[in-house]
Design a protein around this motif. Structure first.
Motif, PDB file in Angstrom:
ATOM      1  N   HIS B 194      41.011  57.507   9.933  1.00  0.00           N
ATOM      2  CA  HIS B 194      41.577  58.025   8.690  1.00  0.00           C
ATOM      3  C   HIS B 194      43.090  58.159   8.758  1.00  0.00           C
ATOM      4  N   VAL B 195      43.623  58.365   9.950  1.00  0.00           N
ATOM      5  CA  VAL B 195      45.082  58.323  10.108  1.00  0.00           C
ATOM      6  C   VAL B 195      45.554  56.888   9.809  1.00  0.00           C
ATOM      7  N   CYS B 196      44.852  55.893  10.369  1.00  0.00           N
ATOM      8  CA  CYS B 196      45.235  54.489  10.152  1.00  0.00           C
ATOM      9  C   CYS B 196      45.023  54.056   8.705  1.00  0.00           C
ATOM     10  N   THR B 197      44.101  54.709   8.010  1.00  0.00           N
ATOM     11  CA  THR B 197      43.925  54.419   6.586  1.00  0.00           C
ATOM     12  C   THR B 197      45.257  54.629   5.870  1.00  0.00           C
ATOM     13  N   TYR B 201      47.963  49.794  11.066  1.00  0.00           N
ATOM     14  CA  TYR B 201      47.904  49.723  12.530  1.00  0.00           C
ATOM     15  C   TYR B 201      48.842  48.692  13.140  1.00  0.00           C
ATOM     16  N   GLU B 202      49.735  48.151  12.314  1.00  0.00           N
ATOM     17  CA  GLU B 202      50.702  47.182  12.815  1.00  0.00           C
ATOM     18  C   GLU B 202      51.493  47.748  14.011  1.00  0.00           C
ATOM     19  N   VAL B 243      44.926  44.725  19.309  1.00  0.00           N
ATOM     20  CA  VAL B 243      44.510  45.817  18.445  1.00  0.00           C
ATOM     21  C   VAL B 243      43.473  45.250  17.479  1.00  0.00           C
ATOM     22  N   VAL B 244      42.315  45.902  17.397  1.00  0.00           N
ATOM     23  CA  VAL B 244      41.241  45.411  16.540  1.00  0.00           C
ATOM     24  C   VAL B 244      40.896  46.502  15.522  1.00  0.00           C
ATOM     25  N   ASN B 245      40.610  46.090  14.315  1.00  0.00           N
ATOM     26  CA  ASN B 245      40.237  47.038  13.271  1.00  0.00           C
ATOM     27  C   ASN B 245      38.721  47.058  13.108  1.00  0.00           C
ATOM     28  N   ALA B 246      38.081  48.134  13.548  1.00  0.00           N
ATOM     29  CA  ALA B 246      36.631  48.259  13.405  1.00  0.00           C
ATOM     30  C   ALA B 246      36.278  49.221  12.258  1.00  0.00           C
ATOM     31  N   ALA B 254      48.492  47.243   6.775  1.00  0.00           N
ATOM     32  CA  ALA B 254      49.730  47.916   6.378  1.00  0.00           C
ATOM     33  C   ALA B 254      49.494  49.339   5.878  1.00  0.00           C
ATOM     34  N   GLY B 255      48.258  49.811   5.955  1.00  0.00           N
ATOM     35  CA  GLY B 255      47.976  51.174   5.521  1.00  0.00           C
ATOM     36  C   GLY B 255      47.888  51.290   4.010  1.00  0.00           C
TER      37      GLY B 255
END
Ligand code: SF4
Lengths: 86, 364
Positions: B194-197, B201-202, B243-246, B254-255
């Motif tokens: 939720h922080v990365c939301t 995560y770039e 870095v992977v987005n799960a 980019a959020g």
């Protein structure tokens, strides 16, 4: 409450559109609450949003959710297949 | 609901557990950064289930836990002033300050109200124009947009009786402090979904490369948590520092641009002391100069004390993964949810409270 807890709800209808007051009614499993939608101005009725502390922080990408589930399910099928042929 | 149930599907979760077992050639050490995830992992028994292949270290992502005792004392001080109403999230009420908690101060007439959202505090300020309504703002980048929207509403409404006691923190400097420590045991990070939301995560790509630690952006349901662990072990086994987005249904690289924009208007990044972990360079958010009139510390001339209290609580060691909560000598004896020595025992995101609630190691 959990400071970081954020839950998905379904947008029912917009109530006002002027930032920072943007508000919509959002349905959480039958419970309706008014939430601030300033951060997801593109959301439309019937979209799912993730709400934290009264504010929608993201528009749920239903297609991405489906793709994730499919990948995870096929991941397993593939490995079962591998085992079966060992 | 479809989007929730599917990510709680026990069958899929079990199959993921098997896949993780099939993948790991050794036992890896993975840190989940967010305290909400710590609770999820323990509540669903995932840590126990996977104990043989992964050691889960619990990270510093409990904003309530890292809020300095000083800030709690400020909140107490304001709540005792005549004509003031202190508002905050329920989690903050039982956290001990230097001498007592907000809840304990209620016995002396402290006025406070638990709110679900900072926007509720703005509404209270509108409703009670002769009351100084102060919102005690804690939380990571997930929560900061809500505070930013509240401040921006208060500015638009020209409210003279609304202010914020800001204790917002940023997660990346804390991850950095952990990765930099010479005794760092973390092989991989599960980053807080939720922080990365909000942040995207770039920025983690450089981080992962610099510290040779892969990062997987991870969600909160059991299937999300297991996917995070699966992807992380996959990267570790490949020797990759990607870095992977799960958590793709909520997080974009980019959020959230609208949220980032309002954050940048209302807040600036600043150094900040974290309870248990010390001064954190760029570890916090403070109100930008255009919004200073809403800063409770300035508005009400509160003193910043620089003396740190000697704490018996071992929260720093717990939050940096050096010890497990159960290794704290006070766990379950002098420190319990009913009578906490430290914030991690009362916060719904604190690791100590998770162990107390969900493990059989906790005394009955
Ligand atoms: S058990 Fe209590 S005293 Fe020990 S680290 Fe946790 S909160 Fe602090």
């Amino acid at each position: 409450m959990h400071v970081c807890l954020a839950i998905p709800g379904q947008v029912v209808r917009w109530l006002r559109r002027d930032p920072p007051f943007c508000e919509a009614e959002v349905d959480f499993l039958g419970v309706r609450r008014v939430c601030n939608l300033s951060c997801v101005p593109e959301a439309q009725a019937s979209d799912y949003v993730i709400v934290h502390a009264g504010v929608a922080i993201s528009l749920v990408d239903a297609a991405a959710a489906e793709q994730t589930l499919q990948e995870l399910r096929s991941l397993e099928t593939h490995e079962n297949w591998g085992e079966a042929h060992e | 609901m479809k989007l929730i149930d599917e990510f709680r599907d026990p069958d899929l979760a079990h199959r993921l557990v098997d896949s993780i077992r099939g993948l790991a050639t050794r036992r890896w050490t993975i840190m989940e950064v967010c305290g909400g995830q710590t609770h999820g992992l323990l509540r669903h028994g995932i840590d126990e289930e996977l104990r043989d292949v992964v050691e889960l270290l619990h990270g510093p992502g409990c904003p309530v836990c890292v809020t300095p005792a000083d800030a709690i004392d400020h909140a107490i001080e304001l709540s005792l002033r005549p004509g003031f109403l202190l508002t905050t999230f329920g989690d903050m009420l039982r956290v001990p300050g230097k001498e007592r908690s907000l809840m304990q101060a209620q016995a002396d007439g402290a006025k406070m109200q638990m709110v679900y959202s900072p926007l509720d505090a703005v509404k209270l300020a509108q409703e009670f124009p002769s009351t100084q309504v102060v919102f005690f703002a804690v939380g990571f980048e997930t929560t900061a947009p809500a505070t930013a929207i509240a401040v921006s509403q208060a500015a638009a409404l020209k409210l003279q009786n609304f202010s914020v006691l800001t204790a917002h923190v940023r997660v990346e400097p804390a991850m950095e402090a952990i990765a930099q420590a010479p005794d760092c045991r973390v092989n991989g990070f599960l980053a807080a979904g939720h922080v990365c939301t909000i942040t995207g995560y770039e920025q983690y790509r450089q981080f992962a490369n610099r510290y040779r630690i892969p990062i997987v952006v991870t969600g909160f349901e059991p299937v999300d948590l297991l996917e995070g662990i699966y992807r992380c072990i996959q990267l570790l086994e490949q020797g990759s520092t990607e870095v992977v987005n799960a958590y793709a249904r909520s997080v974009r690289v980019a959020g959230n641009s609208a949220a980032l924009e309002i954050l940048q208007q209302v807040f600036v990044i600043a150094d900040r002391p974290w309870r248990g972990l010390g001064q954190m360079p760029q570890g916090g958010l403070v109100l930008a100069s255009a919004f200073r009139e809403f800063d409770a510390v300035e508005k009400f001339a509160l003193h910043q004390s620089s003396v740190d209290v000697e704490e018996e609580c071992q929260s720093g060691a717990v939050m940096s993964g050096r010890i497990r909560p159960t290794q704290c000598p006070h766990f379950g004896t002098r420190c319990t949810p009913q009578s906490p020595l430290g914030a991690p025992m009362v916060s719904t995101e604190g690791a100590c409270s998770a162990y107390y609630r969900y493990t059989s190691l906790a005394p009955l």
